[in-house]
Design an enzyme around this catalytic site. Structure first.
Site, PDB file in Angstrom:
ATOM      1  NE  ARG A 281      -2.137   8.169 -10.169  1.00 45.80           N
ATOM      2  CZ  ARG A 281      -2.798   7.876  -9.043  1.00 45.80           C
ATOM      3  NH1 ARG A 281      -2.135   7.469  -7.988  1.00 45.80           N
ATOM      4  NH2 ARG A 281      -4.108   8.005  -8.972  1.00 45.80           N
TER       5      ARG A 281
ATOM      6  CG  PHE B  68      -2.735  15.547   0.162  1.00 47.05           C
ATOM      7  CD1 PHE B  68      -3.689  14.575   0.413  1.00 47.05           C
ATOM      8  CD2 PHE B  68      -2.292  15.739  -1.141  1.00 47.05           C
ATOM      9  CE1 PHE B  68      -4.198  13.796  -0.621  1.00 47.05           C
ATOM     10  CE2 PHE B  68      -2.805  14.969  -2.186  1.00 47.05           C
ATOM     11  CZ  PHE B  68      -3.758  13.998  -1.914  1.00 47.05           C
TER      12      PHE B  68
ATOM     13  CD  GLU C  62      -2.869   1.374   0.432  1.00 47.23           C
ATOM     14  OE1 GLU C  62      -2.500   1.572  -0.726  1.00 47.23           O
ATOM     15  OE2 GLU C  62      -4.063   1.429   0.792  1.00 47.23           O
ATOM     16  CG  ASP C  63      -0.869   4.779  -1.570  1.00 43.49           C
ATOM     17  OD1 ASP C  63      -1.505   4.276  -0.612  1.00 43.49           O
ATOM     18  OD2 ASP C  63      -1.419   5.497  -2.426  1.00 43.49           O
TER      19      ASP C  63
ATOM     20  CG  ASP D 182      -4.869   9.496   5.957  1.00 43.08           C
ATOM     21  OD1 ASP D 182      -4.149  10.140   6.730  1.00 43.08           O
ATOM     22  OD2 ASP D 182      -5.864  10.003   5.389  1.00 43.08           O
TER      23      ASP D 182
HETATM   24  P1  5GP Z   1      -7.123   5.507   4.678  1.00 48.13           P
HETATM   25  O1  5GP Z   1      -8.228   4.528   4.454  1.00 48.13           O
HETATM   26  O2  5GP Z   1      -5.952   4.938   5.427  1.00 48.13           O
HETATM   27  O3  5GP Z   1      -7.622   6.770   5.306  1.00 48.13           O
HETATM   28  O4  5GP Z   1      -6.696   5.986   3.255  1.00 48.13           O
HETATM   29  C1  5GP Z   1      -5.584   5.555   2.614  1.00 48.13           C
HETATM   30  C2  5GP Z   1      -5.613   6.047   1.194  1.00 48.13           C
HETATM   31  O5  5GP Z   1      -5.906   7.452   1.115  1.00 48.13           O
HETATM   32  C3  5GP Z   1      -4.243   5.884   0.597  1.00 48.13           C
HETATM   33  O6  5GP Z   1      -4.086   4.609   0.018  1.00 48.13           O
HETATM   34  C4  5GP Z   1      -4.205   7.002  -0.420  1.00 48.13           C
HETATM   35  O7  5GP Z   1      -4.771   6.572  -1.622  1.00 48.13           O
HETATM   36  C5  5GP Z   1      -5.067   8.083   0.185  1.00 48.13           C
HETATM   37  N1  5GP Z   1      -4.225   9.077   0.886  1.00 48.13           N
HETATM   38  C6  5GP Z   1      -4.142   9.261   2.210  1.00 48.13           C
HETATM   39  N2  5GP Z   1      -3.262  10.232   2.507  1.00 48.13           N
HETATM   40  C7  5GP Z   1      -2.771  10.665   1.318  1.00 48.13           C
HETATM   41  C8  5GP Z   1      -1.809  11.669   0.950  1.00 48.13           C
HETATM   42  O8  5GP Z   1      -1.177  12.359   1.766  1.00 48.13           O
HETATM   43  N3  5GP Z   1      -1.568  11.810  -0.387  1.00 48.13           N
HETATM   44  C9  5GP Z   1      -2.204  11.082  -1.345  1.00 48.13           C
HETATM   45  N4  5GP Z   1      -1.905  11.324  -2.614  1.00 48.13           N
HETATM   46  N5  5GP Z   1      -3.132  10.135  -1.023  1.00 48.13           N
HETATM   47  C10 5GP Z   1      -3.404   9.934   0.286  1.00 48.13           C
END
Ligand code: 5GP
Length: 174
Positions: free
Chosen positions: A162, A149, A96-97, A100
């Site tokens: 990207r 972000f 996973e990237d 959050d």
């Molecule tokens: P979560 O379910 O953990 O809140 O969300 C995770 C997803 O939100 C990540 O896989 C990503 O796609 C997106 N996301 C959360 N924070 C960031 C950020 O700082 N930058 C970007 N580009 N995407 C984010």
């Protein structure tokens, strides 16, 4: 396109990815097949670099989930593109990237665990612990960052950035 301020450079990312890959290979054992599951789209760059460092018997597949807005604590995540192959009996690592709130990952871990892999672990390039809403296990974390972000190295803002080789903050967004 707005200017992006770099805070994690190419060399720093490459070194960390190499270290994570070594941990993944060490935990799996030298001979074990490792099956990486990339979460589209943000993780594709990370996965490509990670996969080439894990070495040995390594394969990959991809899954796409609906992006979760992050405002509700019980959000449903939907699978938009499912895996091509079964993961039953395989050593799986979710790639996973960024984690959050943890809601997306938590959903994915449960959904994939139900498919009876031999083991399931998670690798995240970035983690924002201050944003976490659910406690989700992540065995391999690249970098822990503050609540801002970020873009680049696969991560987008409205589908842009990207392609950046580094990770940074968009002026006026982060
Ligand atoms: P979560 O379910 O953990 O809140 O969300 C995770 C997803 O939100 C990540 O896989 C990503 O796609 C997106 N996301 C959360 N924070 C960031 C950020 O700082 N930058 C970007 N580009 N995407 C984010």
């Amino acid at each position: 396109m707005s200017e992006v301020h770099e805070f994690l450079g190419e060399a720093e990312i490459a070194a960390r990815v190499k270290a994570l890959a070594a941990e993944i290979r060490r935990d799996a054992g030298p001979e074990a097949p490792v099956h990486l599951i990339g979460v589209l789209k943000g993780a594709f760059v990370f996965l490509a670099d990670l996969m080439r460092e894990v070495g040995g018997d390594v394969s990959c597949d991809f899954i796409a989930v609906s992006s979760y807005a992050g405002t509700k604590s019980t959000g449903e995540v939907q699978i938009l593109k499912d895996l091509d192959r079964s993961i039953e009996g395989r050593h799986v690592v979710i790639v996973e990237d960024i984690v959050d709130t943890g809601l997306t990952l938590s959903y994915l871990q449960n959904a994939l665990r139900a498919r009876a892999p031999k083991s399931i672990r998670t690798a995240c390039l970035l983690s924002k612990p201050s944003r976490r809403k659910v406690d989700v296990p992540v065995e391999y974390i690249g970098f822990t960052i503050d609540d801002r972000f970020v873009v680049g190295y696969g991560l987008d803002y409205n589908e842009q950035y990207r392609n950046l080789p580094f990770i940074g903050v968009v002026q006026g967004v982060g």
